[in-house]
Structures are given as structure tokens and as C-alpha cells.
Design an enzyme around this catalytic site. Structure first.
Site, mmCIF file in Angstrom:
data_model
loop_
_atom_site.group_PDB
_atom_site.id
_atom_site.type_symbol
_atom_site.label_atom_id
_atom_site.label_comp_id
_atom_site.label_asym_id
_atom_site.label_seq_id
_atom_site.Cartn_x
_atom_site.Cartn_y
_atom_site.Cartn_z
ATOM 1 N N GLY A 1 39.570 -1.692 -22.969
ATOM 2 C CA GLY A 1 39.073 -0.331 -23.104
ATOM 3 C C GLY A 1 39.295 0.574 -21.907
ATOM 4 O O GLY A 1 38.843 1.715 -21.915
ATOM 5 N N GLY B 1 42.274 1.606 -20.828
ATOM 6 C CA GLY B 1 43.464 2.440 -21.011
ATOM 7 C C GLY B 1 44.752 1.817 -20.524
ATOM 8 O O GLY B 1 45.700 2.536 -20.187
ATOM 9 N N LYS B 2 44.816 0.481 -20.499
ATOM 10 C CA LYS B 2 46.046 -0.184 -20.060
ATOM 11 C C LYS B 2 47.245 0.226 -20.914
ATOM 12 O O LYS B 2 48.308 0.572 -20.393
ATOM 13 C CB LYS B 2 45.898 -1.711 -20.149
ATOM 14 C CG LYS B 2 44.947 -2.326 -19.191
ATOM 15 C CD LYS B 2 45.044 -3.845 -19.218
ATOM 16 C CE LYS B 2 44.793 -4.436 -20.583
ATOM 17 N NZ LYS B 2 43.417 -4.249 -21.052
ATOM 18 N N THR B 3 47.080 0.133 -22.235
ATOM 19 C CA THR B 3 48.205 0.390 -23.128
ATOM 20 C C THR B 3 48.674 1.835 -23.028
ATOM 21 O O THR B 3 49.880 2.104 -22.947
ATOM 22 C CB THR B 3 47.822 0.062 -24.582
ATOM 23 O OG1 THR B 3 47.492 -1.322 -24.675
ATOM 24 C CG2 THR B 3 48.968 0.359 -25.531
ATOM 25 N N SER B 4 47.741 2.781 -23.020
ATOM 26 C CA SER B 4 48.113 4.196 -22.908
ATOM 27 C C SER B 4 48.875 4.460 -21.617
ATOM 28 O O SER B 4 49.907 5.143 -21.617
ATOM 29 C CB SER B 4 46.867 5.079 -22.957
ATOM 30 O OG SER B 4 46.172 4.906 -24.158
ATOM 31 N N ASP C 1 48.822 -8.229 -25.982
ATOM 32 C CA ASP C 1 47.430 -8.016 -26.388
ATOM 33 C C ASP C 1 47.258 -8.440 -27.839
ATOM 34 O O ASP C 1 48.010 -7.988 -28.709
ATOM 35 C CB ASP C 1 47.085 -6.537 -26.235
ATOM 36 C CG ASP C 1 45.600 -6.253 -26.393
ATOM 37 O OD1 ASP C 1 44.924 -7.027 -27.099
ATOM 38 O OD2 ASP C 1 45.115 -5.272 -25.817
ATOM 39 N N THR D 1 39.074 -0.136 -28.584
ATOM 40 C CA THR D 1 39.172 -1.485 -28.029
ATOM 41 C C THR D 1 37.840 -2.230 -28.047
ATOM 42 O O THR D 1 37.784 -3.392 -28.476
ATOM 43 C CB THR D 1 39.744 -1.437 -26.602
ATOM 44 O OG1 THR D 1 41.055 -0.858 -26.648
ATOM 45 C CG2 THR D 1 39.844 -2.835 -26.008
#
Length: 583
Positions: A24, A26-29, A51, A507
Site C-alpha cells: 500500500g 505505492g511501489k507499483t505506481s 507481487d 492493496t
């Protein structure tokens, strides 16, 4: 406290870039935005997600396959989804399959459960991206390979341990946590050593620690940084994502939200030390679509107007408190990922019950001194008692018992491996489990509120073929009565209420859903969910926070319609217990 805005174009980037951080943050963003910006600059970039709940396809707004896929709107950008759960299933079958038909079904079931935890999923994922780290053709084909989610330091330490490559695993059944996942790795010895070497190469690999501007998230990032540095991954940079600038400082919620972040940011210098630190702005909507990703690192941070939607009308904790008040005693387990407010919710439930005249014991793995001060001030100590289970002390006690019992049965190499195995996260859960068993036994005469309970995997592993009872008999000589009664008590809905705590965001909700499935495997069925820290329930008029509240509605509806029997919605508040309300 402010830091330079993160922009990958301003850094001396290595070929391999690992984004890591708790769920949650914001790794992916952040990873996807970096990939788009690098590709726009003329680089050839491959982004890899490991993930289990990967949403690369949502961010890029196109299907992403399990093989390399072109990102249609960004020349030079490619993506691949590695599904670690599918790989873990294949991995389990590879290890267990040869024994089917040769061993009793109970033994097979125990092997499968030993291989069903997070460590197995992580090692299975490592198996996949180890190939990407060591394939010379790929390294030559791409300027940068970006990994969304890095391996933990625990996994890397296990893979570095010489004993892991010996025949010890085939001969020993001692230990309780991560021996199973390492079975059968001999054939990968050269590949994994090369991968670990690439990770520790300062010129090849950079770790980007993503966190939020809250103390829990920051300390978790620092813990991961230290753990990974110990394994050799020392080229580290920190990104604090979601730094809020209020549009309306007069709004009560906006002011508290801002102040809370600023207090956490004051700690960053002492926490991160010499590591470079960057920040990114708080945005109230999901970063999806190429255009949004392109401007994320720029200086503009517009609030996209969102269409008003009807607010979900859900109660606070009063319904759950009423349900509990109909009993005279019982167990309440609050469960969820870190940072969702388990401790605050557990304390609120305990104080409310105590104020109604019930005898209540609250136990937590967090330091409880501030709770004690608050309870004393409100004259609730007559009905409410608190204990704090120290995981470090419990782990040390457990390790000492297991090592003392094994020292005459294992050689030096075996003892070295067992010591490393006992450093795993699984070991901590098992050790803390024993302390919980003693506290839960108090529920025969009062309410016992447990802040942070053992996961379903831990309970199943300990229950499998009575392995935990056997472990206790070996180390302590007998099985305490409270341990014998624990699982039946926790599985009885008349005696135990399981409460899943989460936030109304993508997430956290997806992670809570996976936790619920994990619990159901152990025959534990949550009856209540608490959606905590909701901005929509706070009724803020700040445009950024209000827009965020509107985005929450999708996830509130998902929990209400698909996940939970009963749902409580709590408004955003600061972490201070003095500000907690149950309505």
C-alpha cells in the site's frame, strides 16, 4: 521537512532496480512511472512484477502476460507478470510429488503445509527472477530491468548459507519454519549464487525503498534496508511517497493529516542516516494510464475532479460492541497487515467493554506504556488489565530450547543451518504463539482482546500431525493444558470473534482478503471486518482528501458485498487514543 522530488532521470541508475516496501505504499505506481519516464528518454526498459496481487495491467491499462509483453503506448517499454503463487504451487508439487504414494497422507499434508507459507512463495519468486538477473542476453537487451517487489533479507540469507546446499535437508526433520521451502535447491546452486552476487554488486543493482510519511511505514522501510544491507545489497535510496500539502489548512481533518505526516518526517534523518531521501506528492486517485505516469515525477500535482458518488452508510464499532456485550467472556482477535490500526481498534474495543462493566484483558506485541497511561487517566484499570508480549524475549527463549534439544543430535553444519532457520519470521510467530496460548486461557472468565494474532498458516503448521505438541513435548517434556485447548477455542465462534482490520484502499483490502483465505484454511472464519481511517467517513471538505474519500467507495463496496459478514467503518483520526471514537 521536505526532500527533493524523486525523478529517476536525475539519478545515476544501475541496470537492475528493485522497488521494495510494505503493502500500500505505492511501489507499483512508482516503479511503473519510472519505467515510462526512462523509456520516454530512449532507454529500453523491462518491468517485472513479483507481487501476488500484481496490478500492472491496471496501471498500464492493458493485459500483461506471464511472458514479456510490449507496452503499446510506450515504445521501448516491456512488462512481465510473475505470479509467485502459481510458481510456488509448482515448486511445492516438485518437492512433494515424489513422496506421494510412498508416505502416509498425514505426512504429505504436513509437507504441503510446511511449503504453504510466505517463505515458500518468496523463494519460488526468487527462482524466477534469478534467471532474469543472470541471463546475459537480457542484460544486453535492456538498459534497465525494474523489479516491483524485492526479495527479503531473510530469503537472501537462507540462499547464501552454505548448509542450504548440503545433504542436511534430506536427513533432518528438526526445526519448524523454513527448512521445507529450501528442500531440493541443490540443482539451482550456481544460479542462486550468481543472482545473490548480482544483487550485492553496487554497480549493477540499486534498491529503492518506498514508504509513506508515517512512522510505521518508515520504520518498516528502515528495518528492510538494514536487513538487505546485511546481505550485501548496499546501494540504497529512500522514496517517501504521498507527502501531503493541504489545500485548506483550516479543515480540521486536513490540519491533523498534515501534522501527523510532518511529525513522522522529522524522524527521517535519524532513521535513514546516510541514504539519499526523496519524496513524491500525495495524490487522491490511483495512478493509472500512461499520461498520469508521465507527469507523476514532474512538478505538477493537479487534483483530477471526480464525480460525486453516494456515501456508504455503515455503522462504527457500536454493532460489534453490542454483539460482544451479550456475552460474559470470550476471545477477540484483531488481525491485519501492519499500519492499518490494529492496536488502536483493539484498545478501543477493550476500553468500551471495560466501561460497560466487563472484565477485559488486552494483550499486544506493541509496547503498552502509553495505553496504561490512558487507561489510568480514565479510571478504567479496575476492569481492564494489559500485558505486552515481547517477541524478542519469546523468540530467544524458543531458540534456546530448540538448540539445546538439538545439540546432541546434529553435527556442526546442521547446527549452523538450524540457527539460521530459527532467524526466520515463522520462528517469531511460533514463539509468540506460545505466549498467546497462556493469555487466551484467561478467556474462561473475562474478555481477552489479542492485538496481532498468529496467522492461519502458523496455526495450520502447528496443528499438522500435532507437530507443535510434539515440539513442546521434546523441548518442555509435556504439553500445557492451555495449548491443548487453544485451537479448539479459537475455532469456536461462540468463544472467539475474529476481526479483520484494513484500510479502504486497493492493496490493504486485497491483502486482507488473502489473510481471510489463509485463516479459512485453518478453520478460522472472520465474522467482522473493520474499515479503518476512512476519509469519506471523516467528512472533510479539503479537495484532495475529499477526492481520496470518493475513491474509497469502490473498496468499501467490495468489502461489504464480497468479503465480510459484518462491516464497521471508522473515520480517519490521528493515532492518539484520546481521539478514538466508536461511533
Amino acid at each position: 521537512m521536505t526532500y527533493p522530488r524523486f525523478n529517476p532521470m536525475n539519478l545515476d541508475l544501475t541496470p537492475f532496480l528493485f522497488y521494495t516496501g510494505k503493502g500500500g505504499v505505492g511501489k507499483t505506481s512508482t516503479a511503473c512511472a519510472a519505467a515510462v519516464n526512462l523509456a520516454d528518454s530512449g532507454k529500453r526498459v523491462l518491468i517485472v512484477s513479483t507481487d501476488p496481487a500484481s496490478n500492472l495491467q491496471d496501471v498500464f491499462e492493458q493485459e500483461i502476460q506471464t511472458d514479456i509483453t510490449d507496452i503499446e503506448k510506450v515504445p521501448g517499454l516491456f512488462a512481465i507478470n510473475i505470479n509467485p503463487e502459481e510458481i510456488a504451487e509448482q515448486y511445492r508439487e516438485k518437492v512433494v510429488g515424489p513422496y506421494r504414494g510412498l508416505l502416509p497422507e498425514s505426512a504429505i499434508n504436513q509437507m504441503e503445509e510446511q511449503l504453504s507459507g510466505a517463505c515458500t512463495v518468496e523463494i519460488a519468486a526468487f527462482d524466477e527472477f534469478a534467471g532474469l538477473l543472470t541471463t546475459e542476453k537480457l542484460e544486453n537487451e535492456y538498459d534497465h530491468i525494474i523489479f516491483d517487489t524485492a526479495p527479503t533479507g531473510h530469503t537472501l540469507r537462507l540462499l547464501q548459507l552454505p548448509a542450504a546446499w548440503s545433504g542436511f535437508l534430506e536427513e533432518s526433520t528438526h526445526g519448524a519454519s523454513c527448512l521445507g521451502p529450501l528442500a531440493g535447491l541443490e540443482e539451482k546452486k550456481a544460479l542462486y549464487k550468481a543472482a545473490v552476487h548480482a544483487l550485492s554488486d553496487y554497480e549493477k543493482t540499486m534498491l529503492l525503498l518506498v514508504s509513506r510519511p508515517d512512522y510505521s511505514s518508515l520504520t518498516e522501510a528502515v528495518r528492510a534496508a538494514k536487513e538487505l544491507k546485511e546481505t550485501g545489497l548496499s546501494n540504497q535510496h529512500a522514496i517517501i511517497n504521498g507527502v501531503y500539502t493541504p489545500a485548506d489548512i483550516e479543515d480540521e481533518t486536513a490540519q491533523a493529516f498534515y501534522q501527523k505526516q510532518q511529525e513522522a518526517l522529522k524522524e527521517t534523518e535519524s532513521l535513514f542516516g546516510e541514504r539519499p531521501v526523496y519524496q513524491l506528492p500525495y495524490v487522491p486517485y490511483s495512478l493509472t494510464g500512461i499520461d498520469s505516469l508521465r507527469w507523476f515525477f514532474s512538478e505538477k500535482a493537479d487534483v483530477t475532479p471526480l464525480e460525486e458518488v453516494s456515501q456508504t452508510d455503515l455503522p462504527g464499532l457500536e454493532g460489534f460492541i453490542t454483539h460482544l456485550s451479550s456475552k460474559s467472556a470470550g476471545v477477540v482477535m484483531t488481525m491485519g497487515k501492519g499500519g492499518v490500526g490494529k492496536t488502536t481498534v483493539a484498545a478501543t474495543i477493550a476500553m468500551k467493554l471495560a466501561s460497560q462493566g466487563h472484565r477485559v484483558h488486552l494483550t499486544t506485541t506493541d509496547p503498552a506504556s502509553h495505553l496504561s497511561m490512558f487507561i489510568k487517566e480514565n479510571d478504567l484499570s479496575e476492569n481492564l488489565s494489559i500485558s505486552s508480549i515481547d517477541p524478542q524475549a519469546e523468540v530467544q527463549k524458543y531458540r534456546s530450547e530448540v538448540l539445546a534439544q538439538s545439540k546432541d543430535q546434529l553435527d556442526e553444519e546442521g547446527m549452523d543451518f538450524l540457527k539460521e532457520d530459527l532467524m526466520s519470521p515463522c520462528t517469531e510467530e511460533i514463539a509468540v504463539f506460545r505466549a498467546f496460548a497462556k493469555v487466551v486461557a484467561r478467556a474462561e472468565g473475562e474478555f481477552v482482546i489479542i492485538d496481532t494474532a498468529p496467522t492461519g498458516h502458523t496455526l495450520l503448521l502447528l496443528d499438522a500431525s500435532e507437530s507443535y505438541n510434539q515440539e513442546l513435548e521434546r523441548t518442555a517434556g509435556q504439553v500445557p493444558e492451555e495449548v491443548k485447548k487453544l485451537l479448539p477455542r479459537l475455532r469456536d465462534p461462540e468463544q472467539t470473534d475474529i476481526v479483520v482490520i484494513t484500510l479502504p484502499e486497493a492493496t490493504p483490502v486485497l491483502e486482507a482478503s488473502r489473510l481471510q483465505e489463509d485463516l479459512k484454511r485453518a478453520e478460522l472464519f472472520p465474522s467482522w471486518w473493520v474499515l479503518n481511517q476512512s476519509l469519506s467517513a471523516a467528512h472533510t471538505e479539503d479537495p484532495i482528501l475529499k477526492a481520496k474519500g470518493l475513491v474509497e467507495q469502490k473498496w468499501i463496496e467490495r468489502v461489504k458485498s464480497k468479503e465480510a459478514e459484518q462491516v464497521c467503518l471508522l473515520p480517519w483520526k490521528s493515532d492518539s487514543l484520546l481521539s478514538v471514537r466508536t461511533k
